[in-house]
Design a protein around this motif. Sequence first.
Motif, PDB file in Angstrom:
ATOM      1  N   LEU A  18       0.539  -1.304  -0.186  1.00  0.00           N
ATOM      2  CA  LEU A  18      -0.465  -0.021  -0.384  1.00  0.00           C
ATOM      3  C   LEU A  18       0.882   0.949  -0.135  1.00  0.00           C
ATOM      4  CD1 LEU A  18      -1.163  -2.851   2.709  1.00  0.00           C
ATOM      5  CD2 LEU A  18      -3.184  -0.783   2.077  1.00  0.00           C
ATOM      6  N   MET A  19       0.287   2.797  -1.163  1.00  0.00           N
ATOM      7  CA  MET A  19       0.895   3.017  -0.844  1.00  0.00           C
ATOM      8  C   MET A  19       0.576   4.436  -0.836  1.00  0.00           C
ATOM      9  SD  MET A  19       4.342   3.439  -1.612  1.00  0.00           S
ATOM     10  CE  MET A  19       4.457   5.661  -2.684  1.00  0.00           C
ATOM     11  N   SER A  20      -0.523   4.286  -0.321  1.00  0.00           N
ATOM     12  CA  SER A  20      -2.048   5.326   0.454  1.00  0.00           C
ATOM     13  C   SER A  20      -3.322   3.911   0.368  1.00  0.00           C
ATOM     14  CB  SER A  20      -2.653   6.179  -0.948  1.00  0.00           C
ATOM     15  OG  SER A  20      -3.626   5.651  -1.434  1.00  0.00           O
ATOM     16  N   ARG A  21      -4.431   4.513   0.842  1.00  0.00           N
ATOM     17  CA  ARG A  21      -6.016   3.957   2.058  1.00  0.00           C
ATOM     18  C   ARG A  21      -6.089   2.864   0.378  1.00  0.00           C
ATOM     19  NH1 ARG A  21      -7.841   3.908   6.325  1.00  0.00           N
ATOM     20  NH2 ARG A  21      -7.354   5.271   8.093  1.00  0.00           N
ATOM     21  N   ARG A  22      -5.815   4.309  -0.891  1.00  0.00           N
ATOM     22  CA  ARG A  22      -6.646   3.000  -2.586  1.00  0.00           C
ATOM     23  C   ARG A  22      -5.484   2.870  -3.346  1.00  0.00           C
ATOM     24  NH1 ARG A  22     -10.994   8.502  -3.552  1.00  0.00           N
ATOM     25  NH2 ARG A  22     -12.278   8.434  -1.425  1.00  0.00           N
ATOM     26  N   ASN A  23      -4.341   2.929  -3.150  1.00  0.00           N
ATOM     27  CA  ASN A  23      -3.163   3.075  -4.294  1.00  0.00           C
ATOM     28  C   ASN A  23      -2.456   1.489  -3.523  1.00  0.00           C
ATOM     29  OD1 ASN A  23      -1.369   2.783  -6.254  1.00  0.00           O
ATOM     30  ND2 ASN A  23      -0.537   4.266  -5.129  1.00  0.00           N
ATOM     31  N   GLN A  24      -3.324   0.455  -3.677  1.00  0.00           N
ATOM     32  CA  GLN A  24      -3.029  -1.054  -3.229  1.00  0.00           C
ATOM     33  C   GLN A  24      -2.563  -2.247  -4.504  1.00  0.00           C
ATOM     34  OE1 GLN A  24      -5.411  -2.822  -0.190  1.00  0.00           O
ATOM     35  NE2 GLN A  24      -5.692  -4.189  -0.727  1.00  0.00           N
ATOM     36  N   ARG A  25      -1.659  -2.781  -3.940  1.00  0.00           N
ATOM     37  CA  ARG A  25      -1.184  -3.754  -4.779  1.00  0.00           C
ATOM     38  C   ARG A  25      -1.087  -5.489  -4.334  1.00  0.00           C
ATOM     39  NH1 ARG A  25       3.037  -1.467  -9.191  1.00  0.00           N
ATOM     40  NH2 ARG A  25       2.052   0.460  -9.430  1.00  0.00           N
ATOM     41  N   GLU A  26      -1.454  -6.810  -4.787  1.00  0.00           N
ATOM     42  CA  GLU A  26      -1.201  -7.591  -4.279  1.00  0.00           C
ATOM     43  C   GLU A  26      -0.701  -8.406  -4.884  1.00  0.00           C
ATOM     44  OE1 GLU A  26      -5.227  -9.844  -3.472  1.00  0.00           O
ATOM     45  OE2 GLU A  26      -5.087  -7.899  -2.022  1.00  0.00           O
ATOM     46  N   PHE A  27      -0.300  -9.496  -4.271  1.00  0.00           N
ATOM     47  CA  PHE A  27       0.608 -11.136  -4.737  1.00  0.00           C
ATOM     48  C   PHE A  27       0.229 -11.774  -3.581  1.00  0.00           C
ATOM     49  CE2 PHE A  27       3.548  -9.388  -3.126  1.00  0.00           C
ATOM     50  CZ  PHE A  27       4.565  -9.893  -2.334  1.00  0.00           C
ATOM     51  N   ALA A  28       0.264 -13.584  -3.841  1.00  0.00           N
ATOM     52  CA  ALA A  28      -0.381 -14.541  -3.015  1.00  0.00           C
ATOM     53  C   ALA A  28       1.299 -14.806  -2.282  1.00  0.00           C
ATOM     54  CB  ALA A  28      -0.313 -15.607  -3.869  1.00  0.00           C
TER      55      ALA A  28
END
Length: 230
Positions: A18-28
């Motif tokens: 997360l770089m902000s509450r809305r700017n989010q990425r993820e991986f398994a």
Amino acid sequence: MKRRVLVVDIGGSHVKLLMSRRNQREFASGPRMRPEQLITKLQETARGWKFDVASIGFPAPVRNGRIVGNPKHLGKGWVGFNFAKALGVPIRLINDATMQALGSYHGRGRMLFLGLGTGLGSALVWESTLMSLELGDLPYPDGHIIENYLGVPGLALLGEKKWKREVIYAVAQLKRSFIADYVVLGGGNVRRFNKLPKDVEPGQNQNAFLGGIRLWETDLRTRRTKWRVM
């Protein structure tokens, strides 16, 4: 210039960046993920983001900013792993439940945080102090441990109705034991409750981001880190 903070929330099934509450990425993630694999995936997933420092929430005991025990739901090789060297930026590392607890704290009283996830995350916050807890291994009847009843396995074992009763009962006992003014329940399954007892409130997953940001707060008078992690 304002410090750019990357918040890394490492879980047993996914890693969120997360770089902000809305700017989010993820991986398994998963039970085979080792630290070298995590760093490779993290760098791939965060490509294009510019950050000066990182806050990392990790699902295992952390003391003085270092992992002291391998997690239950990831691979091996984590104890003593140097995240700062691997990422090339200053980092602040704490237990993942503790980071979410910090982001959930209202700034008053004594708060007990319980994360109803794959296991049972737990932390206590008061004033400017964070205390990471390891309540998941507390003994339960018939040779079980408490996280087998309150976490995701408990939902499958007991069924939703009985699981809810078990959670409410255990939360009341833990609140009393830690003399907490209020309890925050984190984890996705907290949405199953339409109503919670007085002084018990649902947490928000986004609070992990706020907790990661707060880790870098300083006391304006002393210029030292505001939060003391125990």
